[in-house]
Design an enzyme around this catalytic site. Structure first.
Site, PDB file in Angstrom:
ATOM      1  N   LYS A  49      75.795  11.425  71.416  1.00 18.22           N
ATOM      2  CA  LYS A  49      74.567  10.781  71.913  1.00 18.22           C
ATOM      3  C   LYS A  49      73.671  11.807  72.605  1.00 18.22           C
ATOM      4  CE  LYS A  49      77.150   6.980  74.130  1.00 18.22           C
ATOM      5  NZ  LYS A  49      78.204   7.699  74.778  1.00 18.22           N
ATOM      6  N   LYS A  94      80.939  17.946  67.306  1.00 17.86           N
ATOM      7  CA  LYS A  94      81.077  16.495  67.125  1.00 17.86           C
ATOM      8  C   LYS A  94      79.706  15.815  67.249  1.00 17.86           C
ATOM      9  CE  LYS A  94      81.948  14.730  71.678  1.00 17.86           C
ATOM     10  NZ  LYS A  94      82.599  13.922  72.639  1.00 17.86           N
ATOM     11  N   LYS A 127      81.410  20.659  78.688  1.00 19.84           N
ATOM     12  CA  LYS A 127      80.230  20.045  79.309  1.00 19.84           C
ATOM     13  C   LYS A 127      79.641  20.941  80.392  1.00 19.84           C
ATOM     14  CE  LYS A 127      80.908  15.139  78.377  1.00 19.84           C
ATOM     15  NZ  LYS A 127      81.164  13.799  78.916  1.00 19.84           N
TER      16      LYS A 127
HETATM   17  P1  TYM Z   1      81.960   8.283  75.189  1.00 15.84           P
HETATM   18  O1  TYM Z   1      80.919   7.404  75.800  1.00 15.84           O
HETATM   19  O2  TYM Z   1      81.664   9.731  75.034  1.00 15.84           O
HETATM   20  O3  TYM Z   1      82.376   7.730  73.762  1.00 15.84           O
HETATM   21  C1  TYM Z   1      82.819   6.387  73.582  1.00 15.84           C
HETATM   22  C2  TYM Z   1      83.896   6.371  72.513  1.00 15.84           C
HETATM   23  O4  TYM Z   1      83.395   6.929  71.294  1.00 15.84           O
HETATM   24  C3  TYM Z   1      84.270   7.952  70.844  1.00 15.84           C
HETATM   25  N1  TYM Z   1      83.467   8.992  70.201  1.00 15.84           N
HETATM   26  C4  TYM Z   1      83.680   9.450  68.971  1.00 15.84           C
HETATM   27  N2  TYM Z   1      84.597   9.125  68.039  1.00 15.84           N
HETATM   28  C5  TYM Z   1      84.528   9.784  66.856  1.00 15.84           C
HETATM   29  N3  TYM Z   1      83.592  10.744  66.573  1.00 15.84           N
HETATM   30  C6  TYM Z   1      82.672  11.090  67.490  1.00 15.84           C
HETATM   31  N4  TYM Z   1      81.753  12.012  67.199  1.00 15.84           N
HETATM   32  C7  TYM Z   1      82.681  10.434  68.757  1.00 15.84           C
HETATM   33  N5  TYM Z   1      81.912  10.524  69.866  1.00 15.84           N
HETATM   34  C8  TYM Z   1      82.406   9.645  70.751  1.00 15.84           C
HETATM   35  C9  TYM Z   1      84.961   8.479  72.087  1.00 15.84           C
HETATM   36  O5  TYM Z   1      86.172   9.108  71.776  1.00 15.84           O
HETATM   37  C10 TYM Z   1      85.138   7.216  72.894  1.00 15.84           C
HETATM   38  O6  TYM Z   1      86.308   6.538  72.485  1.00 15.84           O
HETATM   39  N6  TYM Z   1      85.371   9.170  78.689  1.00 15.84           N
HETATM   40  C11 TYM Z   1      84.938   8.194  77.714  1.00 15.84           C
HETATM   41  C12 TYM Z   1      84.675   6.822  78.313  1.00 15.84           C
HETATM   42  C13 TYM Z   1      85.760   6.253  79.139  1.00 15.84           C
HETATM   43  C14 TYM Z   1      86.990   5.737  78.687  1.00 15.84           C
HETATM   44  C15 TYM Z   1      87.671   5.294  79.848  1.00 15.84           C
HETATM   45  C16 TYM Z   1      87.564   5.618  77.428  1.00 15.84           C
HETATM   46  C17 TYM Z   1      85.740   6.101  80.500  1.00 15.84           C
HETATM   47  N7  TYM Z   1      86.882   5.540  80.910  1.00 15.84           N
HETATM   48  C18 TYM Z   1      88.963   4.737  79.769  1.00 15.84           C
HETATM   49  C19 TYM Z   1      88.841   5.042  77.346  1.00 15.84           C
HETATM   50  C20 TYM Z   1      89.500   4.629  78.505  1.00 15.84           C
HETATM   51  C21 TYM Z   1      83.678   8.697  77.081  1.00 15.84           C
HETATM   52  O7  TYM Z   1      82.963   9.502  77.604  1.00 15.84           O
HETATM   53  O8  TYM Z   1      83.356   8.082  75.945  1.00 15.84           O
END
Ligand code: TYM
Length: 334
Positions: free
Chosen positions: A199, A196, A111
């Site tokens: 968004k 990957k 990032k």
């Molecule tokens: P975020 O908002 O990037 O994504 C949310 C969830 O979607 C999954 N994900 C994917 N899975 C498969 N293929 C993809 N291309 C893909 N893109 C996103 C992510 O793995 C995630 O599960 N840091 C986290 C949010 C967070 C969190 C937490 C998660 C904050 N605190 C505590 C678990 C526990 C994040 O940025 O997710």
């Protein structure tokens, strides 16, 4: 019953990657777990954002989650900034985590890119807040996509060091088990099988958004990058064919099956046929979610009430745990 926590950043419409890697599993886990799901708006400000749209994006994320099947009665659904225990525990854990551990985080490196000196300190300490999100509920299982694996390993390292430093090794914080489930735990970009689906990718063609209309879904799948070979008949034939592997994985996840079963039906055929079948499947499963999300967003007062109620229930669980952590590190109570 084991306690689940997971979060998603309200930084845009959820993608098919978010849905298949995380949200769909969150929905299923509601049947046999106590579930806490969070729109992580504190995480969303670690990178440049528009303060005028964040509140509405948070509501939209809540609507998307409900439309996808999160039941705010059975599960707790809330937004992170409304529960102050997260930040209080995050600060304590920032003083437990080691700089060397954070330096190893690959997502920070991705990032921050070349601009490493100029990104926010919050982006750097992001995984510590994530550890606090989970540990402040003593949650033991965390359903995420594959990209979060390293962050969960770090959360366990932090928890263990806290237990060692302040509890004589007693397990005040439990061990967290990542739940990285199904054939689409890492959905890739439709334009580049080595990146990957995200968004925040500048190209909208690289992803399916949960709100895309049927024509848009069909067009994006038709244009998805592939190779000239027909589909293999066995999963082994997908090795070193990342784009083909991605589309088959998406199909398998949407049908709740595996690569081998999809290839038994579609193997040996060209991508034209397969892409048509995949687009039909995606349209059939995603369109109802988009429709329900639109309906929910007509009534923002109800969404706000759901989030308010979720925040109260989340606070009630988190407050005694954060207070205990504050006691363990030795803060004066007067
Ligand atoms: P975020 O908002 O990037 O994504 C949310 C969830 O979607 C999954 N994900 C994917 N899975 C498969 N293929 C993809 N291309 C893909 N893109 C996103 C992510 O793995 C995630 O599960 N840091 C986290 C949010 C967070 C969190 C937490 C998660 C904050 N605190 C505590 C678990 C526990 C994040 O940025 O997710």
């Amino acid at each position: 019953m084991q306690r689940i926590f997971s979060g998603i950043q309200p930084t845009g419409i959820p993608t098919l990657g978010n849905y298949l890697g995380a949200v769909r599993n969150w929905v299923k886990l509601q049947d046999d777990h106590e579930c806490i799901y969070c729109a992580v708006d504190l995480h969303a400000i670690t990178q440049p954002h528009d303060p005028k749209t964040l509140a509405q994006a948070t509501r939209e994320m809540a609507a998307a989650l409900i439309a996808a099947g999160i039941d705010p009665q059975r599960s707790i659904l809330f937004h992170q900034s409304a529960v102050h225990a997260h930040v209080r525990l995050a600060w304590i854990l920032e003083c437990v985590a080691r700089i060397g551990w954070l330096n190893r985080m690959t997502q920070f490196k991705d990032k921050a890119g070349k601009d490493r000196e100029n990104v926010s300190a919050g982006l750097y300490t992001y995984p510590v807040l994530m550890a606090a999100d989970i540990l402040v509920y003593h949650a033991t299982r965390v359903p995420v996509g594959d990209d979060q694996r390293q962050h969960l390993e770090l959360a366990n390292d932090i928890a263990q060091k806290f237990n060692f430093d302040f509890c004589g090794g007693e397990p005040f914080f439990p061990v967290i088990e990542p739940l990285i489930l199904g054939p689409a735990a890492r959905v890739m970009s439709l334009r580049d099988g080595s990146k990957k689906m995200s968004k925040s990718d500048p190209s909208d063609q690289s992803r399916i958004n949960l709100t895309d209309d049927p024509d848009t879904i069909a067009l994006k799948i038709r244009r998805a990058k592939t190779d000239p070979e027909p589909l293999p008949t066995e999963p082994a034939g997908l090795e070193s064919r990342p784009e083909a592997r991605n589309l088959v994985g998406i199909y398998a996840a949407m049908e709740d099956t595996d690569y081998a079963t999809v290839l038994r039906t579609h193997g040996g055929r060209g991508f034209g046929d397969f892409k048509r079948a995949l687009a039909d499947l995606l349209i059939a499963k995603l369109s109802p979610i988009a429709g329900e999300m639109r309906r929910l967003l007509d009534d923002t007062a109800t969404i706000d009430a759901i989030l308010r109620d979720g925040a109260q229930r989340a606070s009630a669980l988190a407050e005694p745990i954060v207070q205990e952590a504050e006691k363990l590190v030795g803060f004066l109570r007067v």
